[in-house]
Design an enzyme around this catalytic site. Structure first.
Site: not given
Ligand SMILES: O=c1[nH]cnc2c1ncn2[C@@H]1O[C@H](CO)[C@@H](O)[C@H]1O
Length: 325
Positions: A17, A249
Site C-alpha cells: 500500500d 518497517h
C-alpha cells in the site's frame, strides 16, 4: 537477465500500500540480486487501494521495471468496509510524501490482486514467496478463492502486529492488523509457512536524519528519489515519537525474506482480537502450558514470530542497496 540467475532467485510477490516505507521496500527488492519480483498486488492502508495501484505502477516505471505486473487488490476489508482512516498523516495524501508523482503510463493487469496471487502459486507451486506490507485482505481473499493456497505458497513474510509491545494505531493494535483484523486472523491461522515481523522488531531498525541527508547526496537514482519523500515521513516520526530517525518497517520485512538469519524467531499460534477495545491486538501463545480446557489457540498451526533482530546489519543492508548506483 540470464535464466541461470533467475532460477536461483526467490520469486516474490509484494502485497503493498505505498506508502513511503513501502516505496523503500519495493525499490530495495528491485535492487536485490537474490530476488525476482514477479508482481505487485495492491491494498489499502497507508492510502486507498486506487492510490496504492497508481504508486505501485509509478515505482515500477521509476525503476525501469514496467514488465512487472501490478494487480489491483480489494478496495474494502474482507467484510466490505471502506477504511476511511488512511494514514495520510504518515505518508502524505499521495502516499509519497506529497511529492506529486507523475501519472503512470502503464495500467494494472486484468486479474485482481487475490486472483493474481492464486494464479502465480498455481503456476509455480512451492516457489512463490509473498511479502505482505499492508492489511492482509488480499491474502485472506486468496485463501477464500483457493483453499490449497497455504500448501502452494512457499512462504509468507508479514509486516504486522505488535508482540509484547504497544501498537502504533493505539496501545493495542498495529496499523496493518488494525486495517483488517478478520483477514489477519484468517491468514495467521491458515496453515501456510508464515513469518511475522512486528513493530517490536521494526522500531529497532532505523535511518537517522543525517543518513536521510546522505541518501540525498549520493548519486543513486533511488536515493535521490527517496530523499524527496522521506522528510514527510521523518516529520511524522519526530512529531509522534520525538526521535531523529525513521522506522524501516517494510524494508526490514523484505530483508527478512532475503536473509531470515538476520532475525531470531519464536514459534507459536497467533490470534487476532476481532472486536472491542483491543480490536487488532495480536496475541501470540508463547507458553507450552497444557490448558485445562481447549482454547481458541489450540489445533492451529504455529507460525514464526520475530523476537530479535540484528538491527545494525539489517539497516546497513537497506541503506547500502538504496544508495547503490
Ligand atoms: O501511526 C500510524 N498509523 C497508521 N499507519 C502507520 C502509523 N505508523 C506507521 N504506520 C505505517 O504502518 C506500517 C507499520 O505499522 C508501516 O507501513 C507504516 O508506514
Amino acid at each position: 537477465m540470464n535464466s541461470i540467475k533467475q532460477n536461483t532467485q526467490k520469486k516474490m510477490i509484494i502485497d503493498t500500500d505505498p506508502g513511503i516505507d513501502d516505496a523503500m521496500a519495493i525499490l530495495l527488492a528491485f535492487q536485490s540480486p537474490e530476488l525476482n519480483v514477479i508482481g505487485l498486488t495492491t491494498t489499502f492502508g497507508n492510502v486507498p487501494t486506487a492510490v496504492a495501484t497508481r504508486n505501485a505502477l509509478h515505482l515500477c516505471e521509476l525503476a525501469g521495471k514496467e514488465d512487472v505486473p501490478v494487480a489491483q487488490g480489494l478496495l474494502t476489508t474482507l467484510r466490505g468496509v471502506v477504511k476511511l482512516r488512511v494514514a495520510d498523516f504518515v505518508h502524505g495524501s499521495d502516499g509519497l510524501g506529497n511529492t506529486n508523482p507523475p501519472e503512470p503510463k502503464q495500467r494494472p493487469i486484468d486479474l485482481s490482486g487475490p486472483e493474481f496471487l492464486v494464479a502465480k502459486v498455481q503456476e509455480f507451486p512451492g516457489e512463490v514467496t509473498v511479502v505482505a506490507l499492508g492489511p492482509l485482505t488480499n491474502i485472506a481473499k486468496a485463501l477464500e478463492l483457493d483453499s490449497n493456497f497455504p500448501k502452494k505458497v512457499k512462504d509468507i513474510f508479514i509486516l504486522g502486529g505488535a508482540f509484547f509491545v504497544n501498537g502504533n494505531v493505539n496501545p493495542a493494535a498495529e496499523a496493518n492488523i488494525f486495517g483488517d483484523p478478520e483477514a489477519a486472523d484468517m491468514v495467521f491461522t491458515c496453515g501456510a509457512n508464515i513469518t511475522v515481523i512486528g513493530i517490536n522488531i521494526t522500531h529497532q531498525v532505523v535511518m537517522t536524519g543525517r543518513e536521510i541527508e546522505e541518501l540525498g547526496k549520493c548519486n543513486s537514482k533511488f536515493g535521490k528519489y527517496l530523499c524527496k519523500a522521506l522528510p514527510f515521513y521523518y516529520d511524522y516520526h519526530l512529531r509522534s515519537y520525538n526521535t531523529d530517525a525513521i522506522y524501516l518497517h517494510d524494508p526490514t520485512t523484505v530483508v527478512a525474506a532475503i536473509d531470515p538469519s538476520l532475525l531470531t524467531y519464536a514459534e507459536g499460534v497467533v490470534r487476532v482480537q476481532q472486536e472491542g477495545l483491543c480490536r487488532g491486538l495480536t496475541l501470540f501463545n508463547s507458553t507450552t502450558k497444557k490448558w485445562a480446557q481447549p482454547t481458541e489457540w489450540c489445533n492451529k498451526q504455529p507460525i514464526k514470530v520475530a523476537i530479535t533482530v540484528d538491527a545494525e546489519n539489517v539497516a546497513n543492508l537497506i541503506k547500502a542497496r538504496l544508495m547503490a548506483l
